[in-house]
Design a protein around this motif. Structure first.
Motif, PDB file in Angstrom:
ATOM      1  N   ASN A  56       0.813  -1.214   0.000  1.00  0.00           N
ATOM      2  CA  ASN A  56       0.000   0.000   0.000  1.00  0.00           C
ATOM      3  C   ASN A  56       0.852   1.273   0.000  1.00  0.00           C
ATOM      4  O   ASN A  56       0.391   2.335  -0.427  1.00  0.00           O
ATOM      5  CB  ASN A  56      -0.943   0.008   1.210  1.00  0.00           C
ATOM      6  N   SER A  57       2.096   1.151   0.483  1.00  0.00           N
ATOM      7  CA  SER A  57       2.980   2.313   0.476  1.00  0.00           C
ATOM      8  C   SER A  57       3.761   2.451  -0.836  1.00  0.00           C
ATOM      9  O   SER A  57       4.377   3.484  -1.099  1.00  0.00           O
ATOM     10  CB  SER A  57       3.986   2.218   1.640  1.00  0.00           C
ATOM     11  N   ARG A  59       4.566   2.920  -4.747  1.00  0.00           N
ATOM     12  CA  ARG A  59       3.982   3.656  -5.864  1.00  0.00           C
ATOM     13  C   ARG A  59       4.717   3.441  -7.178  1.00  0.00           C
ATOM     14  O   ARG A  59       4.155   3.640  -8.247  1.00  0.00           O
ATOM     15  CB  ARG A  59       3.952   5.151  -5.545  1.00  0.00           C
ATOM     16  N   TYR A  60       6.003   3.057  -7.091  1.00  0.00           N
ATOM     17  CA  TYR A  60       6.810   2.988  -8.304  1.00  0.00           C
ATOM     18  C   TYR A  60       7.535   1.642  -8.386  1.00  0.00           C
ATOM     19  O   TYR A  60       8.068   1.142  -7.394  1.00  0.00           O
ATOM     20  CB  TYR A  60       7.859   4.103  -8.339  1.00  0.00           C
ATOM     21  N   LYS A  87      -3.762  -3.646  -6.671  1.00  0.00           N
ATOM     22  CA  LYS A  87      -2.810  -2.631  -6.242  1.00  0.00           C
ATOM     23  C   LYS A  87      -1.541  -2.690  -7.088  1.00  0.00           C
ATOM     24  O   LYS A  87      -1.024  -1.656  -7.545  1.00  0.00           O
ATOM     25  CB  LYS A  87      -2.474  -2.831  -4.768  1.00  0.00           C
ATOM     26  N   LEU A  91       0.314   0.291 -10.116  1.00  0.00           N
ATOM     27  CA  LEU A  91       1.548   1.032  -9.876  1.00  0.00           C
ATOM     28  C   LEU A  91       2.084   1.647 -11.165  1.00  0.00           C
ATOM     29  O   LEU A  91       1.823   1.157 -12.264  1.00  0.00           O
ATOM     30  CB  LEU A  91       2.615   0.099  -9.298  1.00  0.00           C
ATOM     31  N   SER A  92       2.864   2.716 -11.025  1.00  0.00           N
ATOM     32  CA  SER A  92       3.642   3.231 -12.151  1.00  0.00           C
ATOM     33  C   SER A  92       4.823   2.289 -12.356  1.00  0.00           C
ATOM     34  O   SER A  92       5.636   2.092 -11.454  1.00  0.00           O
ATOM     35  CB  SER A  92       4.151   4.641 -11.850  1.00  0.00           C
ATOM     36  N   ASP A 134       6.656  14.627  -6.853  1.00  0.00           N
ATOM     37  CA  ASP A 134       5.614  13.722  -6.374  1.00  0.00           C
ATOM     38  C   ASP A 134       6.212  12.460  -5.761  1.00  0.00           C
ATOM     39  O   ASP A 134       5.611  11.398  -5.764  1.00  0.00           O
ATOM     40  CB  ASP A 134       4.687  13.354  -7.544  1.00  0.00           C
ATOM     41  N   TYR A 135       7.437  12.568  -5.255  1.00  0.00           N
ATOM     42  CA  TYR A 135       8.167  11.404  -4.764  1.00  0.00           C
ATOM     43  C   TYR A 135       7.732  11.027  -3.351  1.00  0.00           C
ATOM     44  O   TYR A 135       7.714  11.868  -2.449  1.00  0.00           O
ATOM     45  CB  TYR A 135       9.669  11.697  -4.787  1.00  0.00           C
ATOM     46  N   HIS A 136       7.366   9.762  -3.168  1.00  0.00           N
ATOM     47  CA  HIS A 136       6.987   9.245  -1.846  1.00  0.00           C
ATOM     48  C   HIS A 136       7.571   7.847  -1.704  1.00  0.00           C
ATOM     49  O   HIS A 136       7.268   6.950  -2.483  1.00  0.00           O
ATOM     50  CB  HIS A 136       5.461   9.176  -1.692  1.00  0.00           C
TER      51      HIS A 136
END
Length: 277
Positions: A56-57, A59-60, A87, A91-92, A134-136
């Motif tokens: 869930n955390s 993204r990439y 999920k 993702l990207s 937008d980095y996380h």
């Protein structure tokens, strides 16, 4: 036009665009000769993707090899829950090369980027620009046991955290030259071009090709029965061949079936054009 083409690569499953495009280009005999064996290593990736908090955390994702996609498709994705798959597919996913990009989309990934970048250095620049502010969290990169370190190094130098997880390893097969010679003997026996058989050999990577390159360099007696031409994919493979005494007739401008077969077709047409005096 030659009827035979040998791709020195593992055939991509469930379909290989090099085979499809070759048959569309009237090659009646299309053969794949694997030079390396791939072993999947899904355990570490599975542990991460089954961890809902981690997933869930996330993204990439970086996936630059079709071998990794095969590992995902065969050994990882089938074991995930429907929610985990949803999920993951959202993702990207950054990749290199249209073949790997297409494979990712067929598997189910919906947001594939960078497959027109051409190499790891350009992909790194694209990722840095695409993520921007937008980095996380970290970027998860699925890699082979042996790989170049271009992407991870460039991203970390620009402040992006990259976690590399090995999903496969490769080993050179020990009978590459014997199998290659047997294929050439079968083709030579056809005698299709003025008593000779016409054949293209396509080299994708230096890995596993050493004995075959040495064989080609030695001008074996089989050449008396075989009109053999060499093509390769990419500047790295071209450099390897030229340094080892092989000057390919064709170097594909891009790592795609269209580019390769278009370049071969252009070479054949130029070779068959009468010289004006």
């Amino acid at each position: 036009m030659p009827n035979n083409i040998i791709f020195l690569k593992n055939k991509t499953t469930p379909l290989d665009k090099y085979e499809i495009e070759s048959k569309d280009n009237k090659y009646s005999d299309v053969q794949f000769l694997p030079l390396i064996a791939h072993t999947h290593h899904p355990v570490e990736a599975l542990n991460l993707l089954r961890d809902n908090n981690y997933l869930n955390s996330l993204r990439y994702l970086i996936v630059t090899s079709q071998r990794t996609v095969e590992c995902l498709n065969d050994s990882i994705i089938p074991t995930l829950t429907d929610e985990q798959k949803k999920k993951l597919f959202g993702l990207s996913v950054y990749t290199v090369g249209p073949a790997t990009g297409d494979f990712l989309r067929r598997v189910g990934f919906q947001n594939v980027k960078g497959d027109d970048m051409g190499n790891g250095d350009k992909l790194s620049d694209f990722i840095i620009k695409d993520i921007g502010n937008d980095y996380h969290g970290e970027i998860l990169s699925f890699v082979g046991a042996i790989r170049r370190d271009i992407i991870r190094k460039k991203l970390t130098q620009n402040g992006l955290a990259v976690k590399e997880v090995v999903t496969y390893e490769t080993n050179v097969l020990n009978d590459n030259l014997d199998r290659f010679q047997n294929v050439l003997i079968d083709i030579a026996d056809k005698g299709e071009c003025d008593g000779k058989s016409c054949c293209w050999v396509v080299i994708f990577s230096p890995q596993g090709a050493k004995d075959i390159v040495n064989f080609l360099k030695q001008h074996p007696t089989i050449k008396d029965k075989l009109d053999l031409k060499v093509s390769c994919i990419g500047p790295t493979t071209n450099d390897y061949l030229t340094k080892n005494g092989i000057d390919p007739q064709v170097v594909s401008p891009e790592p795609t079936p269209d580019s390769l077969l278009g370049a071969i077709d252009g070479f054949e047409k130029r070779s068959n054009t009468p010289i004006s005096h």
